[in-house]
Scaffold this active site. Structure first.
Site, PDB file in Angstrom:
ATOM      1  N   CYS A  62       0.813  -1.148  -0.039  1.00 41.23           N
ATOM      2  CA  CYS A  62       0.078   0.043   0.082  1.00 41.23           C
ATOM      3  C   CYS A  62       0.718   1.227  -0.091  1.00 41.23           C
ATOM      4  O   CYS A  62       2.053   1.312   0.283  1.00 41.23           O
ATOM      5  CB  CYS A  62      -0.734  -0.001   1.176  1.00 41.23           C
ATOM      6  SG  CYS A  62      -0.130   0.525   2.900  1.00 41.23           S
ATOM      7  N   ALA A  77       6.340  -1.910  -4.656  1.00 42.01           N
ATOM      8  CA  ALA A  77       6.559  -1.203  -3.444  1.00 42.01           C
ATOM      9  C   ALA A  77       5.689  -0.115  -3.322  1.00 42.01           C
ATOM     10  O   ALA A  77       4.940   0.218  -4.381  1.00 42.01           O
ATOM     11  CB  ALA A  77       7.932  -0.526  -3.345  1.00 42.01           C
ATOM     12  N   HIS A  78       5.560   0.517  -2.083  1.00 39.18           N
ATOM     13  CA  HIS A  78       4.580   1.562  -2.105  1.00 39.18           C
ATOM     14  C   HIS A  78       4.641   2.580  -2.924  1.00 39.18           C
ATOM     15  O   HIS A  78       5.710   3.141  -3.477  1.00 39.18           O
ATOM     16  CB  HIS A  78       4.765   2.155  -0.590  1.00 39.18           C
ATOM     17  CG  HIS A  78       6.236   2.592  -0.075  1.00 39.18           C
ATOM     18  ND1 HIS A  78       6.341   2.918   1.159  1.00 39.18           N
ATOM     19  CD2 HIS A  78       7.249   3.179  -0.799  1.00 39.18           C
ATOM     20  CE1 HIS A  78       7.735   3.377   1.213  1.00 39.18           C
ATOM     21  NE2 HIS A  78       8.193   3.564   0.020  1.00 39.18           N
ATOM     22  N   ASN A  79       3.518   3.193  -3.257  1.00 42.41           N
ATOM     23  CA  ASN A  79       3.293   4.302  -3.950  1.00 42.41           C
ATOM     24  C   ASN A  79       3.687   4.321  -5.767  1.00 42.41           C
ATOM     25  O   ASN A  79       4.021   5.070  -6.314  1.00 42.41           O
ATOM     26  CB  ASN A  79       4.190   5.823  -3.508  1.00 42.41           C
ATOM     27  CG  ASN A  79       3.249   6.201  -2.322  1.00 42.41           C
ATOM     28  OD1 ASN A  79       3.674   5.786  -1.293  1.00 42.41           O
ATOM     29  ND2 ASN A  79       2.124   6.858  -2.497  1.00 42.41           N
TER      30      ASN A  79
END
Length: 346
Positions: free
Chosen positions: A220, A241-243
């Protein structure tokens, strides 16, 4: 499942040469087909098997010329390969989604809704305030957290874990063991050398027709959303990974790792075991070859990258060719140096 040749031809908008009433109950490769099978011929090197196949029917091109008698009924279409792929998709969808109803024990939380014609396998769990569309298939041991939204016709295979707030579009497929929405890898170094966890309060968004492979992990966002856009396909054992944002109809092969906040364009290809550093941008139609490591943004569209660190494919191939010649070049250099330093004979 059983169909007539005529029914298949109608779906594919093809023309039948032979018995349209023949019944088909399986799809097969042309060399393995037997009575009741439907196969196809797209590659010219397999043409001899058209005259010996045991299939009841064969999908061929409208332009296919027959050099010998053919026992099978033919379905002539514009593109045999695409048409057979269409049938495989239909067969797969029908065989995988044929289940309906609820197996016990299964749990659905308060204020959660689920559409008609769905399937929930035993030991599946749906949290509260979820919105799940019709024709969704949820296999056993799937976990769906709170406030998750899932579109119509999506399939979640056994053991999938969907964290809270995740949004999944229509007709997506998430294979066994995948984890969608786990915490991003966010830790702030402290003066004493320890690390403080940065709360990850964003979510993951999968748009329509996205496929996620077995045991893939999509983190997330720290804030906002990690996004996989329409039609993209993620292979088994991929870490996103995130973003991260992945554009439309991009494919990501197995064991690839994409670091945080990297943005990948539309129609890109990331081959197996590629690695991307964080906060990069890859332009549309970028191709990264296997085991390459990308450490800088690519702004030009249609670039092929190779190597670690990755750079232009043509330059990389030239560099590799020179690298293989280094021992020979070294020997030639030694000879030149000896000739230059050797005393002249009078």
């Amino acid at each position: 499942m059983e169909f007539t040749v005529g029914q298949v031809a109608e779906v594919l908008r093809g023309d039948v040469e032979g018995d349209a009433a023949l019944r088909i109950d399986r799809l097969a490769k042309i060399e393995e087909a037997r009575d009741g099978s439907l196969t196809f011929l797209a590659n010219p090197k397999y043409e001899p098997q058209l005259y010996t196949t045991g299939a009841s029917a064969v999908i061929v091109s409208r332009t296919q010329e027959l050099r010998h008698p053919v026992a099978a009924t033919l379905i002539r279409v514009d593109d045999p390969y695409t048409c057979f792929t269409t049938l495989l998709e239909f067969y797969q969808q029908a065989s995988r989604t044929g289940r309906r109803g609820v197996e016990e024990p299964a749990f659905i939380g308060p204020n959660s809704t689920i559409g008609e014609n769905h399937y929930r396998g035993a030991f599946s769990y749906i949290g509260h305030d979820c919105e799940i569309g019709p024709d969704v298939v949820i296999f056993p041991h799937v976990y769906i957290g709170d406030r998750v939204k899932i579109g119509a016709g999506t399939i979640l295979y056994a053991g999938v874990k969907i964290y809270a707030e995740t949004v999944i579009g229509a007709r997506c497929t998430v294979h066994a063991g995948a984890v969608i929405g786990s915490d991003g890898f966010g830790f702030a170094p402290q003066p004493d050398g320890s690390y403080r966890t940065i709360p990850q309060i964003g979510n993951v968004v999968l748009e329509d027709n996205v496929s996620i492979g077995a045991n893939a992990t999509i983190d997330c966002a720290t804030m906002g959303s990690t996004i996989i856009r329409e039609g993209s396909k993620v292979d088994n054992l991929v870490q996103i990974a995130h973003n991260v944002e992945i554009g439309r109809h991009t494919v990501v092969a197995s064991q690839t790792g994409i670091s945080g906040s990297t943005k990948i364009g539309d129609f890109c290809v990331l081959a197996g075991q590629t690695g991307l550093a964080g906060h990069l941008t890859l332009a549309n139609r970028t191709t990264v070859t296997a085991q390459s490591g990308v450490g800088k943004s690519i702004k030009e569209e249609g670039v092929f990258l190779q190597g670690s660190p990755a750079f232009n494919l043509r330059d990389s191939l030239r560099a590799n060719a020179i690298f293989r010649r280094l021992p020979d070049l070294e020997r030639r250099l030694d000879v030149l140096e000896r000739n230059l330093t050797a005393p002249e004979k009078s």
